[in-house]
Write a protein that holds these residues in place. Structure first.
Motif, PDB file in Angstrom:
ATOM      1  N   THR A  28       0.848  -1.175   0.000  1.00  0.00           N
ATOM      2  CA  THR A  28       0.000   0.000   0.000  1.00  0.00           C
ATOM      3  C   THR A  28       0.888   1.229   0.000  1.00  0.00           C
ATOM      4  O   THR A  28       2.093   1.144   0.231  1.00  0.00           O
ATOM      5  CB  THR A  28      -0.893   0.028   1.257  1.00  0.00           C
ATOM      6  OG1 THR A  28      -0.048   0.186   2.400  1.00  0.00           O
ATOM      7  CG2 THR A  28      -1.706  -1.232   1.382  1.00  0.00           C
ATOM      8  N   ALA A  29       0.307   2.385  -0.228  1.00  0.00           N
ATOM      9  CA  ALA A  29       1.065   3.639  -0.231  1.00  0.00           C
ATOM     10  C   ALA A  29       1.585   3.988   1.156  1.00  0.00           C
ATOM     11  O   ALA A  29       2.424   4.851   1.306  1.00  0.00           O
ATOM     12  CB  ALA A  29       0.188   4.770  -0.767  1.00  0.00           C
ATOM     13  N   SER A  30       1.082   3.306   2.194  1.00  0.00           N
ATOM     14  CA  SER A  30       1.512   3.601   3.556  1.00  0.00           C
ATOM     15  C   SER A  30       2.804   2.899   3.938  1.00  0.00           C
ATOM     16  O   SER A  30       3.316   3.113   5.028  1.00  0.00           O
ATOM     17  CB  SER A  30       0.416   3.197   4.543  1.00  0.00           C
ATOM     18  OG  SER A  30       0.244   1.785   4.510  1.00  0.00           O
ATOM     19  N   GLY A  31       3.325   2.038   3.061  1.00  0.00           N
ATOM     20  CA  GLY A  31       4.550   1.316   3.382  1.00  0.00           C
ATOM     21  C   GLY A  31       4.325   0.158   4.323  1.00  0.00           C
ATOM     22  O   GLY A  31       5.217  -0.249   5.056  1.00  0.00           O
ATOM     23  N   PHE A  32       3.119  -0.402   4.286  1.00  0.00           N
ATOM     24  CA  PHE A  32       2.740  -1.467   5.213  1.00  0.00           C
ATOM     25  C   PHE A  32       1.873  -2.470   4.457  1.00  0.00           C
ATOM     26  O   PHE A  32       1.004  -2.095   3.693  1.00  0.00           O
ATOM     27  CB  PHE A  32       1.946  -0.857   6.373  1.00  0.00           C
ATOM     28  CG  PHE A  32       1.459  -1.841   7.370  1.00  0.00           C
ATOM     29  CD1 PHE A  32       2.257  -2.219   8.428  1.00  0.00           C
ATOM     30  CD2 PHE A  32       0.186  -2.400   7.261  1.00  0.00           C
ATOM     31  CE1 PHE A  32       1.798  -3.127   9.372  1.00  0.00           C
ATOM     32  CE2 PHE A  32      -0.278  -3.300   8.192  1.00  0.00           C
ATOM     33  CZ  PHE A  32       0.537  -3.676   9.253  1.00  0.00           C
ATOM     34  N   ALA A  33       2.161  -3.765   4.647  1.00  0.00           N
ATOM     35  CA  ALA A  33       1.352  -4.792   3.987  1.00  0.00           C
ATOM     36  C   ALA A  33       1.306  -6.036   4.864  1.00  0.00           C
ATOM     37  O   ALA A  33       2.285  -6.376   5.531  1.00  0.00           O
ATOM     38  CB  ALA A  33       1.937  -5.143   2.623  1.00  0.00           C
ATOM     39  N   ALA A  34       0.168  -6.709   4.862  1.00  0.00           N
ATOM     40  CA  ALA A  34       0.033  -7.986   5.562  1.00  0.00           C
ATOM     41  C   ALA A  34       0.720  -9.062   4.730  1.00  0.00           C
ATOM     42  O   ALA A  34       0.528  -9.138   3.526  1.00  0.00           O
ATOM     43  CB  ALA A  34      -1.432  -8.322   5.762  1.00  0.00           C
ATOM     44  N   GLU A  37      11.471   5.797   5.560  1.00  0.00           N
ATOM     45  CA  GLU A  37      10.654   6.911   5.093  1.00  0.00           C
ATOM     46  C   GLU A  37       9.820   6.423   3.922  1.00  0.00           C
ATOM     47  O   GLU A  37      10.347   5.798   3.001  1.00  0.00           O
ATOM     48  CB  GLU A  37      11.537   8.068   4.651  1.00  0.00           C
ATOM     49  CG  GLU A  37      10.766   9.255   4.124  1.00  0.00           C
ATOM     50  CD  GLU A  37      11.671  10.379   3.658  1.00  0.00           C
ATOM     51  OE1 GLU A  37      11.133  11.353   3.117  1.00  0.00           O
ATOM     52  OE2 GLU A  37      12.897  10.269   3.815  1.00  0.00           O
ATOM     53  N   ILE A  38       8.522   6.695   3.979  1.00  0.00           N
ATOM     54  CA  ILE A  38       7.636   6.347   2.866  1.00  0.00           C
ATOM     55  C   ILE A  38       6.612   7.457   2.712  1.00  0.00           C
ATOM     56  O   ILE A  38       5.922   7.816   3.664  1.00  0.00           O
ATOM     57  CB  ILE A  38       6.968   4.955   3.053  1.00  0.00           C
ATOM     58  CG1 ILE A  38       6.195   4.545   1.808  1.00  0.00           C
ATOM     59  CG2 ILE A  38       6.117   4.911   4.271  1.00  0.00           C
ATOM     60  CD1 ILE A  38       7.040   4.122   0.659  1.00  0.00           C
ATOM     61  N   ASN A  39       6.553   8.038   1.544  1.00  0.00           N
ATOM     62  CA  ASN A  39       5.614   9.128   1.235  1.00  0.00           C
ATOM     63  C   ASN A  39       5.655  10.240   2.279  1.00  0.00           C
ATOM     64  O   ASN A  39       4.623  10.745   2.708  1.00  0.00           O
ATOM     65  CB  ASN A  39       4.193   8.595   1.093  1.00  0.00           C
ATOM     66  CG  ASN A  39       4.052   7.680  -0.095  1.00  0.00           C
ATOM     67  OD1 ASN A  39       4.770   7.815  -1.078  1.00  0.00           O
ATOM     68  ND2 ASN A  39       3.121   6.745  -0.010  1.00  0.00           N
TER      69      ASN A  39
END
Length: 199
Positions: free
Chosen positions: A8-14, A40-42
């Protein structure tokens, strides 16, 4: 493509029984207890404590080589994927970067071309060194040997390590040049032997 599924754009994925954080490495602190990795992400920042038993792999994606590493091998500007358990404990970090190697064949305004045709365009944040000393873009010359490290997600050039052979100094005016040396070739030189030098 498979690595992008679930991101995802949040830099987090299950992922499986845990999750994965990913982004550009902003900082590595090996002196804190526990050591930390900051991503750092977005524009967002996330600092992650890293357990001593976490597996760390360092991957040069251009040559498709993955090597076991340590936290000190991860550099700011690299792209990292941090695999974590549901309780937040880090199990594995994959540090990814790209590299280019070669001789500079042409230099233009804020960019240079390598012998394989690759155009390298550093920016103000790119760290440049020449023969092990800090340098600027203006210090680079055609024929310099360079190793370029860049972020594989953004293509941002993070560092340029350049080397140049030491130029031979021209002979000073009036300098003595040796034209030849003659000695007896029937035995090796010993203390007290005579040699003839032709200038």
């Amino acid at each position: 493509v498979a690595q992008l599924v679930g991101r995802t754009a949040s830099g987090f994925a299950a992922v499986g029984n845990g999750y994965e954080r990913f982004g550009t490495v902003a900082a590595v602190d090996v002196l804190s207890d526990p050591p930390t990795l900051t991503l750092e992400i977005n524009g967002g920042i996330k600092t992650i404590p890293v357990a001593a038993n976490a597996t760390i792999d360092v991957q040069d994606v251009n040559v498709n080589v993955t090597s076991p590493g340590e936290l000190v091998d991860i550099r700011p500007g690299d792209f990292a994927r941090v695999q974590m358990r549901k309780d937040g404990r880090v199990e594995r970090i994959v540090d990814e970067y790209g590299s280019r190697n070669g001789h500079i064949i042409a230099i233009g305004r804020n960019q240079f071309v390598l012998e394989d045709g690759q155009v390298i365009a550093p920016d103000r944040t790119t760290e440049i060194s020449l023969n092990g000393k800090a340098a600027s873009f203006a210090d680079l010359h055609p024929s310099d040997q360079v190793t370029v490290r860049y972020n594989v997600e953004s293509n941002e050039v993070r560092s340029i390590l350049a080397s140049r052979s030491a130029a031979t100094a021209p002979a000073a005016a009036g300098a003595v040049l040796i034209g030849g040396i003659t000695t007896d070739t029937n035995h090796p030189l010993r203390p007290g032997d005579t040699i003839h030098v032709t200038l």
